[in-house]
Write a protein that holds these residues in place. Structure first.
Motif, PDB file in Angstrom:
ATOM      1  N   GLN A   1       0.914  -1.226   0.059  1.00 53.42           N
ATOM      2  CA  GLN A   1       0.129   0.084   0.020  1.00 53.42           C
ATOM      3  C   GLN A   1       0.964   1.200   0.104  1.00 53.42           C
ATOM      4  N   LEU A   2       0.475   2.144  -0.777  1.00 57.82           N
ATOM      5  CA  LEU A   2       1.254   3.249  -1.066  1.00 57.82           C
ATOM      6  C   LEU A   2       0.808   4.286   0.165  1.00 57.82           C
ATOM      7  N   GLN A   3       2.073   4.592   0.810  1.00 54.03           N
ATOM      8  CA  GLN A   3       1.961   5.687   1.806  1.00 54.03           C
ATOM      9  C   GLN A   3       2.768   6.738   2.091  1.00 54.03           C
ATOM     10  N   LEU A   4       2.640   8.097   2.349  1.00 54.45           N
ATOM     11  CA  LEU A   4       3.498   8.966   2.529  1.00 54.45           C
ATOM     12  C   LEU A   4       3.313   9.315   3.840  1.00 54.45           C
ATOM     13  N   VAL A   5       4.396  10.035   4.681  1.00 50.63           N
ATOM     14  CA  VAL A   5       4.423  10.261   5.951  1.00 50.63           C
ATOM     15  C   VAL A   5       5.475  11.451   6.168  1.00 50.63           C
ATOM     16  N   GLU A   6       4.704  12.629   6.379  1.00 49.66           N
ATOM     17  CA  GLU A   6       5.374  13.949   6.641  1.00 49.66           C
ATOM     18  C   GLU A   6       6.062  13.871   8.128  1.00 49.66           C
ATOM     19  N   SER A   7       7.097  14.475   8.168  1.00 51.34           N
ATOM     20  CA  SER A   7       7.768  14.888   9.439  1.00 51.34           C
ATOM     21  C   SER A   7       8.422  16.131   9.624  1.00 51.34           C
ATOM     22  N   GLY A   8       8.875  16.514  10.719  1.00 47.67           N
ATOM     23  CA  GLY A   8       9.838  17.709  10.802  1.00 47.67           C
ATOM     24  C   GLY A   8       9.298  18.987  11.068  1.00 47.67           C
ATOM     25  N   GLY A   9       7.654  19.258  11.140  1.00 49.09           N
ATOM     26  CA  GLY A   9       7.224  20.294  11.343  1.00 49.09           C
ATOM     27  C   GLY A   9       7.594  20.857  12.845  1.00 49.09           C
ATOM     28  N   GLY A  10       6.940  21.975  13.289  1.00 51.33           N
ATOM     29  CA  GLY A  10       7.064  22.505  14.460  1.00 51.33           C
ATOM     30  C   GLY A  10       6.897  24.003  14.862  1.00 51.33           C
ATOM     31  N   LEU A  11       7.357  24.434  15.811  1.00 49.71           N
ATOM     32  CA  LEU A  11       7.400  25.965  16.037  1.00 49.71           C
ATOM     33  C   LEU A  11       8.855  26.541  15.734  1.00 49.71           C
ATOM     34  N   VAL A  12       8.859  27.673  14.907  1.00 45.91           N
ATOM     35  CA  VAL A  12      10.229  28.082  14.802  1.00 45.91           C
ATOM     36  C   VAL A  12       9.757  29.856  14.750  1.00 45.91           C
ATOM     37  N   GLN A  13      10.887  30.300  15.121  1.00 46.14           N
ATOM     38  CA  GLN A  13      10.970  31.930  15.086  1.00 46.14           C
ATOM     39  C   GLN A  13      11.016  32.311  13.772  1.00 46.14           C
ATOM     40  N   PRO A  14      10.319  33.671  13.450  1.00 35.87           N
ATOM     41  CA  PRO A  14      10.910  33.998  12.106  1.00 35.87           C
ATOM     42  C   PRO A  14      12.158  34.315  11.686  1.00 35.87           C
ATOM     43  N   GLY A  15      12.502  33.926  10.493  1.00 35.62           N
ATOM     44  CA  GLY A  15      14.034  34.120   9.961  1.00 35.62           C
ATOM     45  C   GLY A  15      14.806  32.645  10.375  1.00 35.62           C
ATOM     46  N   GLY A  16      13.830  31.628  11.122  1.00 32.71           N
ATOM     47  CA  GLY A  16      14.554  30.384  11.612  1.00 32.71           C
ATOM     48  C   GLY A  16      14.349  29.487  10.043  1.00 32.71           C
ATOM     49  N   SER A  17      14.717  28.082  10.477  1.00 32.94           N
ATOM     50  CA  SER A  17      14.891  27.080   9.491  1.00 32.94           C
ATOM     51  C   SER A  17      14.081  26.045  10.005  1.00 32.94           C
ATOM     52  N   LEU A  18      13.738  25.123   8.908  1.00 34.77           N
ATOM     53  CA  LEU A  18      13.132  23.980   9.497  1.00 34.77           C
ATOM     54  C   LEU A  18      13.459  22.947   8.334  1.00 34.77           C
ATOM     55  N   PHE A 113      -1.372  15.388  -8.674  1.00 30.26           N
ATOM     56  CA  PHE A 113      -0.900  14.122  -7.775  1.00 30.26           C
ATOM     57  C   PHE A 113      -2.083  13.389  -7.262  1.00 30.26           C
ATOM     58  N   ASN A 114      -1.716  12.088  -7.000  1.00 27.45           N
ATOM     59  CA  ASN A 114      -2.860  11.128  -6.657  1.00 27.45           C
ATOM     60  C   ASN A 114      -2.669  10.400  -5.445  1.00 27.45           C
ATOM     61  N   SER A 115      -1.708  10.627  -4.708  1.00 27.93           N
ATOM     62  CA  SER A 115      -1.330  10.197  -3.209  1.00 27.93           C
ATOM     63  C   SER A 115      -0.977  11.288  -2.321  1.00 27.93           C
ATOM     64  N   TRP A 116      -1.567  11.202  -1.226  1.00 23.31           N
ATOM     65  CA  TRP A 116      -1.072  12.401  -0.441  1.00 23.31           C
ATOM     66  C   TRP A 116      -0.901  11.782   0.935  1.00 23.31           C
ATOM     67  N   GLY A 117       0.287  12.757   1.790  1.00 24.69           N
ATOM     68  CA  GLY A 117       0.123  12.456   3.060  1.00 24.69           C
ATOM     69  C   GLY A 117      -0.833  13.066   4.041  1.00 24.69           C
ATOM     70  N   GLN A 118      -0.457  12.701   5.409  1.00 26.77           N
ATOM     71  CA  GLN A 118      -1.608  13.402   6.343  1.00 26.77           C
ATOM     72  C   GLN A 118      -1.140  15.040   6.827  1.00 26.77           C
ATOM     73  N   GLY A 119       0.150  15.120   6.490  1.00 27.25           N
ATOM     74  CA  GLY A 119       0.434  16.659   6.551  1.00 27.25           C
ATOM     75  C   GLY A 119       1.355  16.853   7.942  1.00 27.25           C
ATOM     76  N   THR A 120       1.973  17.922   8.022  1.00 28.97           N
ATOM     77  CA  THR A 120       2.793  17.985   9.244  1.00 28.97           C
ATOM     78  C   THR A 120       2.728  19.862   9.676  1.00 28.97           C
ATOM     79  N   GLN A 121       2.387  20.082  10.704  1.00 29.55           N
ATOM     80  CA  GLN A 121       2.266  21.503  10.933  1.00 29.55           C
ATOM     81  C   GLN A 121       3.431  22.390  11.060  1.00 29.55           C
ATOM     82  N   VAL A 122       3.472  23.412  10.431  1.00 26.83           N
ATOM     83  CA  VAL A 122       4.484  24.367  10.707  1.00 26.83           C
ATOM     84  C   VAL A 122       4.024  25.542  11.292  1.00 26.83           C
ATOM     85  N   THR A 123       4.724  26.265  12.350  1.00 23.65           N
ATOM     86  CA  THR A 123       4.127  27.584  12.803  1.00 23.65           C
ATOM     87  C   THR A 123       5.385  28.265  12.894  1.00 23.65           C
TER      88      THR A 123
END
Length: 126
Positions: A1-18, A113-123
């Motif tokens: 079964q085709l699956q996509l999993v996102e990771s790496g999101g989070g809270l970062v200050q303006p000017g920062g990186s993720l 696109f026809n397959s999607w992950g569930q998403g990761t929050q970036v703030t």
């Protein structure tokens, strides 16, 4: 079964990186174009970037050009989105998407696109 999993999101200050990751399982990324999309509260989902399966050609939406970089590591079956100089308006849920396309181009439109992950929050906030 085709699956996509996102990771790496989070809270970062303006000017920062993720760095966001999109890990694929159930298929190998070699023949797939991969896209990153985002959806901010109260707004429609928009395309951010994509990378083709042939030639690793990339496309970016104007608002992230020069700040975001998409890349793929087929050995790890993972696509990355390196985000730098982040702004509050980059706050959104970020989704990765895949489509089988042995093509030197990609299109950052949902219909491509026809397959999607569930998403990761970036703030991005101080």
């Amino acid at each position: 079964q085709l699956q996509l999993v996102e990771s790496g999101g989070g809270l970062v200050q303006p000017g920062g990186s993720l760095r966001l990751s999109c890990a694929a399982s159930g298929f190998t990324l070699d023949d797939y174009a991969i896209g990153w999309f985002r959806q901010a509260p109260g707004k429609a989902r928009e395309g951010v970037s994509c990378i083709s399966s042939v030639g690793d050609n990339t496309v970016y939406v104007g608002s992230v050009k020069g700040r975001f970089t998409i890349s793929r590591d087929n050995a790890k079956n993972t696509v990355y989105l390196q985000m730098s100089s982040l702004k509050p308006e980059d706050t959104a849920i970020y989704y990765c998407a895949a489509t089988m396309a042995r093509w030197e181009h990609c299109i950052i439109r949902e219909a491509f696109f026809n397959s999607w992950g569930q998403g990761t929050q970036v703030t991005v906030s101080s």
